[in-house]
Write an enzyme that holds these catalytic residues in place. Sequence first.
Site, PDB file in Angstrom:
ATOM      1  N   HIS A 123     -20.122   5.638 -42.736  1.00  0.00           N
ATOM      2  CA  HIS A 123     -19.968   5.466 -44.270  1.00  0.00           C
ATOM      3  C   HIS A 123     -18.828   6.168 -44.874  1.00  0.00           C
ATOM      4  CE1 HIS A 123     -20.681   2.265 -47.670  1.00  0.00           C
ATOM      5  NE2 HIS A 123     -20.714   3.625 -48.155  1.00  0.00           N
TER       6      HIS A 123
ATOM      7  N   TYR B   4     -24.691  -1.369 -60.270  1.00  0.00           N
ATOM      8  CA  TYR B   4     -25.288  -1.764 -59.895  1.00  0.00           C
ATOM      9  C   TYR B   4     -26.140  -2.717 -60.348  1.00  0.00           C
ATOM     10  CZ  TYR B   4     -24.944   1.319 -55.283  1.00  0.00           C
ATOM     11  OH  TYR B   4     -24.416   1.846 -54.234  1.00  0.00           O
TER      12      TYR B   4
ATOM     13  N   ASP C 220     -16.616   1.582 -49.891  1.00  0.00           N
ATOM     14  CA  ASP C 220     -18.038   1.488 -51.330  1.00  0.00           C
ATOM     15  C   ASP C 220     -18.128   0.412 -52.513  1.00  0.00           C
ATOM     16  OD1 ASP C 220     -20.693   2.472 -50.389  1.00  0.00           O
ATOM     17  OD2 ASP C 220     -20.114   2.696 -52.914  1.00  0.00           O
TER      18      ASP C 220
END
Length: 329
Positions: free
Chosen positions: A304, A246, A110
């Site tokens: 995931h 982010y 990730d």
Amino acid sequence: MSTLTWPQGRPVKLAPRANQPSITLDIHETGEGPAVVFCHGFPELAYSWRHQLPAVAAAGFRAIAPDQRGYAGSSAPPAVTDYGLTELTGDLIGLLDALKIDRAIFVGHDWGGFVAWAMPVLYPERTAGVIGVCTPYMAMPQTSLMRRLVNGKDERMYILWFQEPGRAESVMDSRARLIFDRLMRAPLEPAEASRRMMASGELDMNPFRRIEDFQPETPPIVTPEELDVYVRAYEKTGFRGGINWYRNIDRNSREHPQIGVAKLTLPCLMITAAWDGALPPRMAAGMPALCSDLEMHNIERAGHWVQQEFPDAVNETIVDWLKRRFKKP
């Protein structure tokens, strides 16, 4: 199922670097031999690698997993600009220095995958190899492209929804148990997952803002005790630290345009998960043209959180590659 012996964490203070004050990372470490550093993603912890560290250590390697900056007991600086790739990769170099390690193999899942793939570009002399888990070697996606995908409706893309400081935290910080209960589950079949993302007629990739609407339909991939580890950590810290990663996406693209474009010649392993809705295997299709020494392995029916859902398959793939590429005869 892999045997779990999770090493006790300990704080490691990093020396100040490039206008950054000293920070402390909590690390989990076991084994001896060539160093393998595991970089977790969002919203995760070093604990996400609990199945991999003992397996890699048993194979003759020094396995290290830090809680990266902004997570758990590691330092969480206050400024958004403290969480760019410059700072995150610098932390890994600072960690190697503190542990007196010259070079390491970096494993990333990730968001940790973007950090791991940046290492051979920014610090080739300290990087012996890279393993990507779900995250391929590619350029950092830009928010302008994401905004076009959702027709400017930022609330429909979690990365865009994250951009405004405090907005996501005000919703997520009080819902840690609900978030992890809904996230840490086996994936839906891809066609069904796609149908649900388009159920309203528009793409919606933001489960966090309406997590209450997601009813558990698939089995959990963690035990209640494992779930509690995540919940306790995030109830203590909130989600700000990880979300700030982010908020540096566009800055990362501006400062490091070579990442995801520069060709890599060091040993690389890419592990994809067939049912990963966030980072599907097709996103790794361009890697053979960029990585001259690449092996790719796909894990069927995996979602995931593949290293937690199918730990034995992930461990077998990683250990086999490490032994072939980095163990002396």
